[in-house]
Design an enzyme around this catalytic site. Sequence first.
Site, PDB file in Angstrom:
ATOM      1  N   GLY A   1      43.940 -98.707 -27.006  1.00 43.25           N
ATOM      2  CA  GLY A   1      44.544 -98.543 -28.322  1.00 43.25           C
ATOM      3  C   GLY A   1      45.605 -97.451 -28.309  1.00 43.25           C
ATOM      4  O   GLY A   1      46.324 -97.273 -29.275  1.00 43.25           O
ATOM      5  N   GLN A   2      45.690 -96.727 -27.186  1.00 42.34           N
ATOM      6  CA  GLN A   2      46.665 -95.643 -27.100  1.00 42.34           C
ATOM      7  C   GLN A   2      48.068 -96.167 -26.829  1.00 42.34           C
ATOM      8  O   GLN A   2      49.044 -95.444 -27.003  1.00 42.34           O
ATOM      9  CB  GLN A   2      46.243 -94.631 -26.021  1.00 42.34           C
ATOM     10  CG  GLN A   2      46.614 -94.967 -24.578  1.00 42.34           C
ATOM     11  CD  GLN A   2      45.673 -95.947 -23.911  1.00 42.34           C
ATOM     12  OE1 GLN A   2      45.174 -96.868 -24.536  1.00 42.34           O
ATOM     13  NE2 GLN A   2      45.445 -95.759 -22.627  1.00 42.34           N
ATOM     14  N   GLY A   3      48.177 -97.435 -26.388  1.00 46.81           N
ATOM     15  CA  GLY A   3      49.494 -98.039 -26.206  1.00 46.81           C
ATOM     16  C   GLY A   3      49.947 -98.129 -24.770  1.00 46.81           C
ATOM     17  O   GLY A   3      51.133 -98.081 -24.465  1.00 46.81           O
TER      18      GLY A   3
ATOM     19  N   SER B   1      42.540 -88.744 -18.770  1.00 45.86           N
ATOM     20  CA  SER B   1      43.990 -88.578 -19.004  1.00 45.86           C
ATOM     21  C   SER B   1      44.808 -89.135 -17.846  1.00 45.86           C
ATOM     22  O   SER B   1      45.839 -88.584 -17.474  1.00 45.86           O
ATOM     23  CB  SER B   1      44.337 -87.088 -19.211  1.00 45.86           C
ATOM     24  OG  SER B   1      43.617 -86.556 -20.275  1.00 45.86           O
ATOM     25  N   ARG B   2      44.326 -90.254 -17.247  1.00 48.14           N
ATOM     26  CA  ARG B   2      44.931 -90.727 -16.014  1.00 48.14           C
ATOM     27  C   ARG B   2      45.793 -91.969 -16.176  1.00 48.14           C
ATOM     28  O   ARG B   2      46.573 -92.300 -15.287  1.00 48.14           O
ATOM     29  CB  ARG B   2      43.842 -90.990 -14.961  1.00 48.14           C
ATOM     30  CG  ARG B   2      42.915 -92.145 -15.276  1.00 48.14           C
ATOM     31  CD  ARG B   2      41.823 -92.324 -14.223  1.00 48.14           C
ATOM     32  NE  ARG B   2      42.313 -92.637 -12.905  1.00 48.14           N
ATOM     33  CZ  ARG B   2      42.798 -93.832 -12.531  1.00 48.14           C
ATOM     34  NH1 ARG B   2      42.841 -94.827 -13.395  1.00 48.14           N
ATOM     35  NH2 ARG B   2      43.219 -94.031 -11.304  1.00 48.14           N
TER      36      ARG B   2
ATOM     37  N   LYS C   1      52.881 -85.950 -17.790  1.00 49.02           N
ATOM     38  CA  LYS C   1      51.516 -85.505 -17.539  1.00 49.02           C
ATOM     39  C   LYS C   1      50.604 -86.274 -18.505  1.00 49.02           C
ATOM     40  O   LYS C   1      51.093 -86.998 -19.365  1.00 49.02           O
ATOM     41  CB  LYS C   1      51.401 -84.003 -17.820  1.00 49.02           C
ATOM     42  CG  LYS C   1      52.330 -83.141 -16.977  1.00 49.02           C
ATOM     43  CD  LYS C   1      52.296 -81.690 -17.449  1.00 49.02           C
ATOM     44  CE  LYS C   1      53.166 -80.818 -16.539  1.00 49.02           C
ATOM     45  NZ  LYS C   1      53.214 -79.410 -17.027  1.00 49.02           N
TER      46      LYS C   1
ATOM     47  N   GLY D   1      46.314 -86.972 -23.156  1.00 51.01           N
ATOM     48  CA  GLY D   1      45.368 -87.701 -24.002  1.00 51.01           C
ATOM     49  C   GLY D   1      44.144 -86.915 -24.391  1.00 51.01           C
ATOM     50  O   GLY D   1      43.664 -87.003 -25.517  1.00 51.01           O
ATOM     51  N   GLU D   2      43.593 -86.125 -23.478  1.00 55.14           N
ATOM     52  CA  GLU D   2      42.393 -85.353 -23.797  1.00 55.14           C
ATOM     53  C   GLU D   2      42.749 -83.949 -24.269  1.00 55.14           C
ATOM     54  O   GLU D   2      42.142 -83.412 -25.197  1.00 55.14           O
ATOM     55  CB  GLU D   2      41.506 -85.247 -22.548  1.00 55.14           C
ATOM     56  CG  GLU D   2      41.034 -86.587 -22.041  1.00 55.14           C
ATOM     57  CD  GLU D   2      40.273 -86.427 -20.738  1.00 55.14           C
ATOM     58  OE1 GLU D   2      39.047 -86.360 -20.794  1.00 55.14           O
ATOM     59  OE2 GLU D   2      40.906 -86.356 -19.674  1.00 55.14           O
TER      60      GLU D   2
END
Lengths: 334, 455
Positions: free
Chosen positions: A47-49, A88-89, A288, A291-292
């Site tokens: 859902g983050q795209g 966050s990868r 980088k 996300g987290e």
Amino acid sequence: MAIRRGRGVAAINYPTGMNLGGDPTQALVHSTPTGNFMVTLSSVDLGQGMKQIMAQICAETIGVPSDRVVVDTADTDTGPHCMGTFASRGTHRAGNAVIQAAREARQVMLEVAAEELEVNASDLETDGQGNILVKGAPQKSISIFDVALSAHFKRGRSISGRGMFLIPRSYPEKETGAMKPSTCYAHACTVAEVEVDDETGEVTVLTVKNIFEIGRALNPKMVEQQLIGGSWMGISHALYETTEPYYPNRDHGGTDFNQYLMPGPGDLAQTEIIVLERPSADGPYGAKGPGEMCANPQIPAVANAVFDAVGVRIDTLPITPERILRALKAQAPN
Amino acid sequence: MELRKSYFADQRKDDLHEIGQPRPRSDSPGHVTGKTAYFADRNFPGMLHLKMVRSPHHHARIRSIDTSEAEKHPGVVKVLTAKDVPHNVYTILILIQIGPEDETVLADGKVRWKGEAVVAVLAETERAAQEAAARVKVDYEVLPAVFDMEEALKPGAPIVNEYHGRNYYLYDSGECRKVRFGDVEAGFAGADHVLEQTYQSSPIEHAPTETTGCIVAPEGNDRFTCYTNTQAMFFTLDNASIILQMPGNKLHFVGGTVGGGFGGKVDVIVEPIAILGAKLTGRPVSFIYSREEEMQISSPRAAEKVVIKDGVMKDGRIVARKVTGYTDAGAYSRHSPYGAQKGAGHYPGPYTIPNVWIDTYCVYTNRTPSSAMRGFGVTIGDFALEVQMDKLARLIGMDPLEFRFINAYRDGDMKAHRQPTEGAALIECMQEASRTANWPVAEKFMAMSSYAKGA
């Protein structure tokens, strides 16, 4: 009894990717007969795209507009291996794999164009609009549409590429802990302003100003949505959330969104986001993984602001009105 | 949101066509009009529904299980217990050589947390499965439980998980992951002030919009297609292959469009048992968590305890930092040994400190197994570190932001885990925070740089 104001600051960093590395992601890219490009992955869009970002990365590398790239995620019969979307990868690992695959495809594309234009492939460049031009002589050009047709029907070439990204696994040294947890780090500094009602213990977060350094904002609008959502989640962690509100009694944990306490729209602070870009050496176009990281600095910033407001430290999360009142009571002179 | 391009302008070329452009998301129209297909939008003829019988106890021996009433319940097609699972004892990180296998797909002889799966019921409808699950009789002998990490680590505490034989994860470095840098005791001895503080947190739910689940369809060619919202497709496929002792080429996973993960969908819980159900019945199987299961059964963020002891000088330099981190894994490992390890790599935070001592423990208790969540191994550590930084600044009468500038890491600084700092940007974030939040700091801090020599 009064409403008291305070503000607090916190500064953090956050590693991109699976801790200690060893987490591969692979990608395949190929062109259709008319010069559209398919990116095939087994990575997951939460859902983050992710699909949109992979399309922009592939488009940038090949030299076409993003809407000419279609991204297929997550079918293990067709998509090559991806370790998963976590840590966050996603953008960092899959983005690098897509760049490598797209470069290989681009090279074939330029070779076919060179044959059509009767020049050397090394003399060609793309204009980002779907055309291949001779450097220094842009009137001599061919569209990627025509190059793809030529590759498929005339020259028997596959405009395609394979990409993979793997950071070799680091094994911590047993006695000293010498290790390489990550290759790049995102950064943040947050200032939160709160009001605390010293009669009820209730905290209102007035403003949250977040500065995030994320390498490169590949799509600024999408970065914004992720950073704002993260900032709200940080406030939620600071003040509200627990699955065991009466621990060590483990009964009465929330079982739905009525019982599990999270902030509603009225509880969210005025949120400001400022983004800095220091491209990382091994990130896709310098990106980088934010996300987290973006949900972390608000928690201590709010905790420090509560102290600034009423002079009590709440060192156990969440910072509930009950904990604040108990601390105020313990602090009060008898 | 604003991009502040003045920072790091010399580190960056802004000459790209597609990158940096705020293109609209191609999937947004589908998301906001309800047209995006998620795994649960599939509906196969003859699909069965799976419901779990769960432990009502935190820790208990299973004397016997009687499924006869449940099997007779109208609509029930199959009832599964531990003996039906080919490789019932597993652990997911075995794929990256982190063992031992310590968890059961379906409880065998013991339950170690309240909510643990004991029996799986497959029925024609959700209601029939739910009703039949209530008719399974499990005879338990309740055992003493431990819910507190300190209690769990005391000698004589009830052993939570016999596969470990002790209430902590045994790393190759011993009872904890260790980082040793400089001489922390000498640092404390020479410090103007020493401050030791303890920070704690509670388990937190991921709260995704879409609950965890999958639908499995047997194909005509002896393969099984698993429609899933896992965050990690091959990781889940390969673990399912181990648990089911089924070659990976028999499995086809389809997913990739998920309604929120936050780390809550990397545990490989629903897929193996649903595939097994489809194999044993020859029918499609749906296993989707209710909201209650999502909130109280699926792994939360771990409860953590962090003890930080710092030595600080009156001029603002932190000269020694000792961190002891405890991650409450609950009854099983899942991803927690990784999370505690990640914490060890993260401390002492983005600061350059000459003497550092770090121990991070992964502790077993009879709480709900915890696992990955956004910021895994770091989020609670950052809460502890940054509140501690605030306390230290006030202890020496210094502005909290200026105090951070004094200690901020910069390119070339050696980290405690012996990697030189690269790509630092903490100082610039704090400079911009000073400007944006109107929080003035001394001019010398505004002139600092994470990378420029002499600044």
